[in-house]
Design a protein around this motif. Structure first.
Motif, short mmCIF file in Angstrom:
data_model
loop_
_atom_site.label_atom_id
_atom_site.label_comp_id
_atom_site.label_asym_id
_atom_site.label_seq_id
_atom_site.Cartn_x
_atom_site.Cartn_y
_atom_site.Cartn_z
N LEU A 3 3.56 -0.73 0.34
CA LEU A 3 3.55 -2.19 0.38
C LEU A 3 4.74 -2.79 -0.36
CD1 LEU A 3 -0.24 -2.89 -0.10
CD2 LEU A 3 1.09 -3.07 2.00
N TYR A 8 0.74 -0.09 -9.08
CA TYR A 8 -0.51 -0.04 -8.34
C TYR A 8 -1.43 -1.21 -8.65
CZ TYR A 8 -4.98 1.41 -6.56
OH TYR A 8 -6.17 1.43 -5.90
N VAL A 11 -1.72 -3.83 -6.00
CA VAL A 11 -2.57 -3.48 -4.86
C VAL A 11 -4.04 -3.58 -5.26
CG1 VAL A 11 -3.19 -1.66 -3.21
CG2 VAL A 11 -0.81 -1.96 -3.89
N VAL A 24 -5.22 -5.81 2.84
CA VAL A 24 -4.31 -4.69 2.57
C VAL A 24 -4.04 -3.91 3.85
CG1 VAL A 24 -4.01 -2.53 1.29
CG2 VAL A 24 -4.96 -4.54 0.15
#
Length: 85
Positions: A3, A8, A11, A24
């Motif tokens: 992405l 992380y 996300v 997502v």
């Protein structure tokens, strides 16, 4: 990676948002990343501590970089500092 995020946590925040996994998945589909394979290691090693015997120079204390640096030198369960070799 898939992405384009640098951490992380970004996300994880999206997964916890109101759109959750659907959001997502849409992003991954749009970036044509749904078929990309990853190897995930469930064991974390603080390489700087074991190789360099240090955690490196700390960033400025009031910065996001400091929070990331400080978290990386601590046990994620107990919050205690890892010991260097």
């Amino acid at each position: 990676d898939a992405l384009g995020h640098s951490a992380y946590k970004l996300v994880a925040d999206e997964l916890l948002g109101s759109m959750g996994t659907a959001h997502v998945l849409r992003q991954l589909r749009r970036r044509e990343m749904l078929r990309r394979r990853y190897w995930i290691c469930a064991f974390c090693v603080n390489q700087h501590c074991s190789i360099c015997h240090t955690f490196g120079n700390p960033p400025q204390k009031s910065s996001v970089d400091y929070e990331r640096w400080d978290a990386g030198r601590r046990d994620t369960v107990t919050g205690e500092l890892h010991q260097c070799c």
